[in-house]
Design a protein around this motif. Structure first.
Motif, PDB file in Angstrom:
ATOM      1  N   THR A   1       0.110 -46.276 -52.800  1.00 44.43           N
ATOM      2  CA  THR A   1      -0.758 -46.592 -51.669  1.00 44.43           C
ATOM      3  C   THR A   1       0.003 -47.348 -50.585  1.00 44.43           C
ATOM      4  OG1 THR A   1      -2.728 -46.645 -53.076  1.00 44.43           O
ATOM      5  CG2 THR A   1      -2.861 -47.790 -50.969  1.00 44.43           C
ATOM      6  N   ALA A   2       0.911 -48.217 -50.992  1.00 37.63           N
ATOM      7  CA  ALA A   2       1.699 -48.987 -50.032  1.00 37.63           C
ATOM      8  C   ALA A   2       2.776 -48.143 -49.370  1.00 37.63           C
ATOM      9  CB  ALA A   2       2.326 -50.191 -50.729  1.00 37.63           C
ATOM     10  N   LEU A   3       3.376 -47.232 -50.126  1.00 35.98           N
ATOM     11  CA  LEU A   3       4.481 -46.433 -49.597  1.00 35.98           C
ATOM     12  C   LEU A   3       4.033 -45.425 -48.542  1.00 35.98           C
ATOM     13  CD1 LEU A   3       6.643 -45.638 -52.773  1.00 35.98           C
ATOM     14  CD2 LEU A   3       7.328 -47.000 -50.787  1.00 35.98           C
ATOM     15  N   ARG A   4       2.897 -44.806 -48.740  1.00 39.43           N
ATOM     16  CA  ARG A   4       2.499 -43.690 -47.876  1.00 39.43           C
ATOM     17  C   ARG A   4       2.439 -44.055 -46.389  1.00 39.43           C
ATOM     18  NH1 ARG A   4       0.579 -39.211 -50.721  1.00 39.43           N
ATOM     19  NH2 ARG A   4       0.562 -39.562 -52.977  1.00 39.43           N
ATOM     20  N   PRO A   5       1.712 -45.108 -45.990  1.00 38.85           N
ATOM     21  CA  PRO A   5       1.683 -45.404 -44.549  1.00 38.85           C
ATOM     22  C   PRO A   5       3.038 -45.866 -44.002  1.00 38.85           C
ATOM     23  CG  PRO A   5       0.535 -47.108 -45.811  1.00 38.85           C
ATOM     24  CD  PRO A   5       0.822 -45.987 -46.755  1.00 38.85           C
TER      25      PRO A   5
ATOM     26  N   ILE B   1      16.690 -42.981 -50.176  1.00 37.18           N
ATOM     27  CA  ILE B   1      15.627 -43.792 -50.759  1.00 37.18           C
ATOM     28  C   ILE B   1      14.434 -43.798 -49.801  1.00 37.18           C
ATOM     29  CG2 ILE B   1      16.500 -45.963 -49.756  1.00 37.18           C
ATOM     30  CD1 ILE B   1      15.630 -47.409 -52.302  1.00 37.18           C
ATOM     31  N   PRO B   2      13.217 -43.596 -50.258  1.00 34.98           N
ATOM     32  CA  PRO B   2      12.796 -43.413 -51.649  1.00 34.98           C
ATOM     33  C   PRO B   2      12.410 -41.960 -51.911  1.00 34.98           C
ATOM     34  CG  PRO B   2      10.916 -44.162 -50.376  1.00 34.98           C
ATOM     35  CD  PRO B   2      12.040 -43.872 -49.395  1.00 34.98           C
ATOM     36  N   THR B   3      13.266 -41.014 -51.528  1.00 29.67           N
ATOM     37  CA  THR B   3      12.907 -39.601 -51.634  1.00 29.67           C
ATOM     38  C   THR B   3      13.544 -38.981 -52.872  1.00 29.67           C
ATOM     39  OG1 THR B   3      14.701 -38.814 -50.190  1.00 29.67           O
ATOM     40  CG2 THR B   3      12.670 -39.529 -49.122  1.00 29.67           C
TER      41      THR B   3
ATOM     42  N   LEU C   1       6.063 -44.829 -45.028  1.00 27.98           N
ATOM     43  CA  LEU C   1       6.927 -43.658 -44.872  1.00 27.98           C
ATOM     44  C   LEU C   1       6.424 -42.738 -43.761  1.00 27.98           C
ATOM     45  CD1 LEU C   1       7.715 -42.754 -48.602  1.00 27.98           C
ATOM     46  CD2 LEU C   1       9.071 -44.115 -46.996  1.00 27.98           C
ATOM     47  N   ARG C   2       5.126 -42.734 -43.529  1.00 29.51           N
ATOM     48  CA  ARG C   2       4.573 -41.873 -42.480  1.00 29.51           C
ATOM     49  C   ARG C   2       5.176 -42.214 -41.117  1.00 29.51           C
ATOM     50  NH1 ARG C   2       0.362 -38.408 -41.580  1.00 29.51           N
ATOM     51  NH2 ARG C   2      -0.393 -38.551 -43.736  1.00 29.51           N
ATOM     52  N   THR C   3       5.531 -43.479 -40.903  1.00 27.25           N
ATOM     53  CA  THR C   3       6.097 -43.873 -39.611  1.00 27.25           C
ATOM     54  C   THR C   3       7.475 -43.273 -39.363  1.00 27.25           C
ATOM     55  OG1 THR C   3       7.173 -45.885 -40.481  1.00 27.25           O
ATOM     56  CG2 THR C   3       4.863 -46.068 -39.783  1.00 27.25           C
ATOM     57  N   LEU C   4       8.080 -42.669 -40.397  1.00 22.09           N
ATOM     58  CA  LEU C   4       9.429 -42.111 -40.268  1.00 22.09           C
ATOM     59  C   LEU C   4       9.418 -40.620 -39.965  1.00 22.09           C
ATOM     60  CD1 LEU C   4      11.184 -43.984 -43.228  1.00 22.09           C
ATOM     61  CD2 LEU C   4      10.819 -44.727 -40.867  1.00 22.09           C
ATOM     62  N   PHE C   5       8.243 -40.083 -39.655  1.00 26.23           N
ATOM     63  CA  PHE C   5       8.102 -38.692 -39.217  1.00 26.23           C
ATOM     64  C   PHE C   5       7.765 -38.659 -37.736  1.00 26.23           C
ATOM     65  CE2 PHE C   5       7.194 -38.545 -43.716  1.00 26.23           C
ATOM     66  CZ  PHE C   5       7.661 -37.320 -44.149  1.00 26.23           C
ATOM     67  N   ALA C   6       8.388 -37.758 -37.001  1.00 28.53           N
ATOM     68  CA  ALA C   6       7.983 -37.510 -35.615  1.00 28.53           C
ATOM     69  C   ALA C   6       6.850 -36.499 -35.573  1.00 28.53           C
ATOM     70  CB  ALA C   6       9.166 -37.020 -34.792  1.00 28.53           C
ATOM     71  N   HIS C   7       6.921 -35.486 -36.450  1.00 30.05           N
ATOM     72  CA  HIS C   7       5.889 -34.457 -36.521  1.00 30.05           C
ATOM     73  C   HIS C   7       4.881 -34.867 -37.602  1.00 30.05           C
ATOM     74  CE1 HIS C   7       7.747 -31.385 -33.884  1.00 30.05           C
ATOM     75  NE2 HIS C   7       8.872 -31.971 -34.257  1.00 30.05           N
ATOM     76  N   GLN C   8       3.853 -35.569 -37.191  1.00 29.72           N
ATOM     77  CA  GLN C   8       2.889 -36.097 -38.154  1.00 29.72           C
ATOM     78  C   GLN C   8       2.162 -34.992 -38.916  1.00 29.72           C
ATOM     79  OE1 GLN C   8       2.129 -39.455 -39.066  1.00 29.72           O
ATOM     80  NE2 GLN C   8       4.166 -39.642 -38.148  1.00 29.72           N
ATOM     81  N   GLU C   9       2.034 -33.823 -38.293  1.00 29.14           N
ATOM     82  CA  GLU C   9       1.348 -32.721 -38.979  1.00 29.14           C
ATOM     83  C   GLU C   9       2.143 -32.216 -40.179  1.00 29.14           C
ATOM     84  OE1 GLU C   9       4.124 -30.742 -36.060  1.00 29.14           O
ATOM     85  OE2 GLU C   9       2.841 -32.535 -36.082  1.00 29.14           O
TER      86      GLU C   9
ATOM     87  N   LEU D   1       4.949 -36.563 -47.995  1.00 28.28           N
ATOM     88  CA  LEU D   1       4.580 -37.847 -48.572  1.00 28.28           C
ATOM     89  C   LEU D   1       4.195 -37.683 -50.035  1.00 28.28           C
ATOM     90  CD1 LEU D   1       2.533 -39.405 -45.635  1.00 28.28           C
ATOM     91  CD2 LEU D   1       4.795 -40.105 -46.436  1.00 28.28           C
ATOM     92  N   ASP D   2       3.463 -36.628 -50.354  1.00 25.65           N
ATOM     93  CA  ASP D   2       3.112 -36.363 -51.753  1.00 25.65           C
ATOM     94  C   ASP D   2       4.370 -36.160 -52.589  1.00 25.65           C
ATOM     95  OD1 ASP D   2       0.426 -36.533 -51.175  1.00 25.65           O
ATOM     96  OD2 ASP D   2       0.140 -34.373 -50.976  1.00 25.65           O
ATOM     97  N   ARG D   3       5.319 -35.389 -52.061  1.00 28.73           N
ATOM     98  CA  ARG D   3       6.546 -35.095 -52.802  1.00 28.73           C
ATOM     99  C   ARG D   3       7.411 -36.329 -52.995  1.00 28.73           C
ATOM    100  NH1 ARG D   3       7.099 -30.248 -48.551  1.00 28.73           N
ATOM    101  NH2 ARG D   3       5.631 -28.780 -49.523  1.00 28.73           N
TER     102      ARG D   3
END
Length: 277
Positions: free
Chosen positions: A158-162, A36-38, A164-172, A178-180
């Protein structure tokens, strides 16, 4: 979104259907289960490597991605595991290697302990286990499920994106994933479905099967991101200790979304599991 390899199809399962990304033709069958939530796109860069030596099925659990959620039926971990067994029956598959991430890791544990004759190997990648979940981020979302349900779909995205972004080590690598991950929740029924999943989260399912992990005789691989601040590394160590003969792979430069951060490491572990199984 065009897939890098293979194709997706809706497979009739009982009175519903499950969306399955299928790739590869030869070798053992590997069932990949997201959390969740993938959705099945979590495995975007893992599937092509594994499909060179195995048949791969990356599934959308009920109510995720492109799989419908039947009204009036449960969507908790036990129910998802039961539907996956029905999917195997529908596809005529006796045994598969099961690999799960996040909630999918809990589903994989349920399958391995309650339907061991159907599981040839068990893989857990930063998966829920014991009483160590819901993780803090999801726990906060679960507490606010009535608000989630009422959000406009675009606002939910809009709320989910930031978060979920914190759960990546490789931000690039984060943006395309995130789109998927978010796109299905931005559909008209997305907020209602996500709130339904949040309400179903309960660690009772992994606590129930935990005493049986040490009795498993199938090969096991545990992969864990050292930077995972949600499902913390100590849980991966405990899981590997409890699974007989499990190989534990630490991924120093990965957070929670290891299949996105380091798909090469995950694919190598899955292929080792295929060879061992």
């Amino acid at each position: 979104m065009d897939l890098p390899i293979g194709e997706t199809q809706l497979v009739p399962v009982g009175d519903t259907a499950m969306n399955v990304w299928t790739a590869g033709d030869d070798g053992p069958t590997v069932l990949l289960v997201h959390g969740i939530p993938t959705n099945h796109r979590l495995w975007w860069d893992v599937v092509p490597a594994v499909a060179e030596r195995a048949r791969v099925l990356a599934v959308d659990m009920a109510g995720y991605g492109d799989s419908p959620a039947p009204d009036g039926q449960p969507v908790d971990l036990a129910a998802q595991a039961a539907r996956l067994l029905d999917l195997l029956d529908a596809l005529g598959l006796d045994r598969v290697v099961v690999v799960g991430h996040d909630l999918g890791g809990g589903v994989a544990q349920i399958l391995a302990t309650t339907a061991s004759d159907r599981v040839a190997g068990l893989g857990v990648v930063d998966g829920v286990c014991y009483d160590a979940w819901p993780v803090p981020l999801v726990r906060a979302m679960k507490a606010g499920w009535p608000l989630v349900r009422q959000l406009p779909p675009s606002a939910l995205g809009t709320a989910l994106r930031p978060a979920l972004r914190t759960l990546f080590a490789h931000q690039e690598r984060a943006a395309p994933f995130l789109d998927r991950f978010v796109e299905p929740w931005e559909r008209p029924d997305g907020p209602r479905l996500l709130s339904r999943h949040l309400r179903s989260l309960d660690s009772v399912y992994t606590q129930t099967v935990a005493p049986f992990l040490s009795r498993l005789t199938v090969p096991a691989e545990v992969v864990w991101g050292r930077q995972d601040h949600q499902m913390k590394p100590e849980h991966g160590q405990r899981l590997a200790d409890d699974l007989p003969g499990a190989r534990l792979t630490w991924v120093d430069d990965a957070s929670h979304f290891v299949p996105a951060d380091r798909p090469d490491v995950v694919a190598e572990a899955v292929l080792r599991l295929v060879d061992r199984a």
